[in-house]
Design an enzyme around this catalytic site. Sequence first.
Site, PDB file in Angstrom:
ATOM      1  CB  SER A  12      -0.925  -0.019   1.214  1.00 53.61           C
ATOM      2  OG  SER A  12      -0.163  -0.056   2.375  1.00 53.61           O
ATOM      3  CB  ILE A 146      -9.810 -11.406   2.135  1.00 56.45           C
ATOM      4  CG1 ILE A 146      -8.833 -12.586   2.178  1.00 56.45           C
ATOM      5  CG2 ILE A 146     -11.259 -11.889   2.221  1.00 56.45           C
ATOM      6  CD1 ILE A 146      -8.916 -13.416   3.425  1.00 56.45           C
ATOM      7  CE  LYS A 185      16.359  -9.665  -6.933  1.00 55.18           C
ATOM      8  NZ  LYS A 185      16.944 -10.651  -7.848  1.00 55.18           N
ATOM      9  CB  THR A 186      10.225  -7.857 -12.272  1.00 56.43           C
ATOM     10  OG1 THR A 186      10.747  -9.160 -12.538  1.00 56.43           O
ATOM     11  CG2 THR A 186      11.094  -6.811 -12.915  1.00 56.43           C
ATOM     12  CB  THR A 189       5.614  -6.429 -10.575  1.00 53.31           C
ATOM     13  OG1 THR A 189       6.007  -5.308  -9.803  1.00 53.31           O
ATOM     14  CG2 THR A 189       4.728  -5.976 -11.715  1.00 53.31           C
ATOM     15  N   GLY A 353      -8.171  20.183  14.730  1.00 52.53           N
ATOM     16  CA  GLY A 353      -7.850  19.090  15.632  1.00 52.53           C
ATOM     17  C   GLY A 353      -8.974  18.841  16.617  1.00 52.53           C
ATOM     18  CB  CYS A 380     -11.130  24.067  12.286  1.00 52.77           C
ATOM     19  SG  CYS A 380     -12.730  23.356  12.714  1.00 52.77           S
ATOM     20  CD  GLN A 384     -13.208  25.297  17.878  1.00 52.93           C
ATOM     21  OE1 GLN A 384     -12.684  24.459  18.620  1.00 52.93           O
ATOM     22  NE2 GLN A 384     -14.263  25.031  17.119  1.00 52.93           N
ATOM     23  CG  HIS A 507     -11.161  22.429   7.751  1.00 47.51           C
ATOM     24  ND1 HIS A 507     -10.030  22.097   8.448  1.00 47.51           N
ATOM     25  CD2 HIS A 507     -12.218  22.151   8.554  1.00 47.51           C
ATOM     26  CE1 HIS A 507     -10.390  21.608   9.639  1.00 47.51           C
ATOM     27  NE2 HIS A 507     -11.709  21.633   9.725  1.00 47.51           N
ATOM     28  CD  GLU A 509      -7.595  22.702   5.849  1.00 48.71           C
ATOM     29  OE1 GLU A 509      -7.878  23.915   5.926  1.00 48.71           O
ATOM     30  OE2 GLU A 509      -7.794  21.902   6.784  1.00 48.71           O
TER      31      GLU A 509
HETATM   32  N1  GLN Z   1     -12.594  20.033  17.801  1.00 56.16           N
HETATM   33  C1  GLN Z   1     -13.139  21.241  17.275  1.00 56.16           C
HETATM   34  C2  GLN Z   1     -14.621  21.142  17.001  1.00 56.16           C
HETATM   35  O1  GLN Z   1     -15.162  20.082  16.913  1.00 56.16           O
HETATM   36  C3  GLN Z   1     -12.406  21.663  16.033  1.00 56.16           C
HETATM   37  C4  GLN Z   1     -12.609  20.719  14.891  1.00 56.16           C
HETATM   38  C5  GLN Z   1     -11.606  20.901  13.785  1.00 56.16           C
HETATM   39  O2  GLN Z   1     -10.568  21.536  13.970  1.00 56.16           O
HETATM   40  N2  GLN Z   1     -11.863  20.328  12.637  1.00 56.16           N
HETATM   41  O3  GLN Z   1     -15.281  22.143  16.881  1.00 56.16           O
END
Ligand code: GLN
Length: 535
Positions: A12, A146, A185-186, A189, A353, A380, A384, A507, A509
């Site tokens: 993987s 599996i 090494k193949t 594969t 987080g 996020c 906070q 977010h 990103e």
């Molecule tokens: N833990 C925080 C919340 O639930 C922030 C969530 C996050 O950063 N995605 O609001």
Amino acid sequence: MKYIFITGGVVSSLGKGLTAGSLGALLECRRLKVCMQKFDPYLNIDPGTMNPLQHGEVYVLDDGTETDLDLGHYERFTSSILSKKNTFTSGQIYASVLQKERNGDYLGKTVQVIPHITNEIKERIYAAGEDADVMITEIGGTTGDIEGLPFLEALRQIALERDHENVLFVHVTLIPFLKAAGELKTKPTQQSVAKLREIGIQPDIIICRTEIPISDDMRQKISLFCNVPVKSVIEELDLKVSIYELPLLLHFEKLDDIVCEKLHIQAQSCEIQPWENIVEKIKFPKNECTIGLVAKYLDVKDAYKSVYEAIAHSSIYNNCKVNIEVIDAEELEQMDDVDEFFKDIGGILIPGGFGNRGVEGKILAAEFAREHHIPYLGICLGMQIAAIEFARHVLGYTDANSTEMVPATTHPVIHMMLTQRNIQKKGGTMRLGSYPCKLVPRTKAHKIYQEMIYVNERHRHRYEFNNDYRKEFEANGMVFSGLNPDFDLVEIFELENHPWFIGVQFHPEFQSRPQRTHPLFANFVAAVLQRRDKQ
Ligand code: GLN
């Protein structure tokens, strides 16, 4: 409709998602309309409840689907905006079959993997790419697992139903380099292709992940043993500078030509220039700076994948090499001299987080950024954290906190959203997906978003800024510059007397692209550079 199925062999983490995304990018460069899809053979309904250490980041789509980080690659490499139709797990497939069984939809029949599970898989493949020219479906996991078997069986059936000339099997595999023998090494594969053939799938193209170039002899050998033409043995060397080199590398190997030829697609020639421009910018930066990412998952870049990518996009945008220094939030809590720690850091980013671990260290980092006028982007949880820090050190509420961390805090500046309070189940129940945010004129955020009035951003959280504290924050120099127009939730705030200190509840990103850097990230890095130039 043409179908391309991507499977993986040997191990993987081969970067199948990147390969699938890059193939999608190449086909788009040939003006084809591409639809991307991923199946994950595990039994969770989605990765939303999994530990990022095991699974990497949970990527969120516009419609709120919590999904595998490969979907992030698909959105970054192609122009597709994905939805729940583009991602499925075995868990979802089985849940749907079992629900139908309970409803009596199969009355009188024995419910089996073939045909009931395989039919569900096929339905989802057929339903996803209605208006696309080419559908690219990646099967997670490795051939021989599996749990992956029903997917491979479904693919074999599709090749039969849709006629082989409309279906292409691409197998991404590893050619390991054995140091002791000094050679590639193949055999692994060959064995993983044998596994595929056992189930009735003959790969059309073999993409070989390798540390060092594969020789012509080796291509011949793979061709012979795996029963594919030599030109369909594609070398995919480890990338040195950036993942955005991959479309160029695969184009050099003529992957898009071979795919179009095998699928009988009359496509335009490949306009690869935009990818060349991106790689050029990455290879020859005119500037350099360092950002501190204050986090709790340290060695696993995948846990913050989209944040890393959005920073890479801002490097491209600003033509600047951005180094990311991961700062251990828990270690920060033990430091006597935080100044020393941040000596070489030009900007501080606190990503999303959950839970208590490292929170106090993150608060220290936010305090340092606020007081020393260091550009700060809080995403996020990072937003906070900035609110808690401000309440503690500017408003003087020393016990201010989020009720996620201390449920009984006397100053809950971050608290659980009303809509979340009676929810018991953990899976798929957060505030998820895209919501509008109304920007306040004449704020930094408004300017950064080029004076748009409304923007849409993706969310994944349960807690929010407590509006009871809004007036007091405002009176002390916090500007609320983005609000949800329907529920008056705080989406963006920024410090008045600070060059660049912004917290966002969403977010950004997830919407950053190599050709279209998210404005917040682009501007954050620009602010880091500006501060450095001033010094
Ligand atoms: N833990 C925080 C919340 O639930 C922030 C969530 C996050 O950063 N995605 O609001």
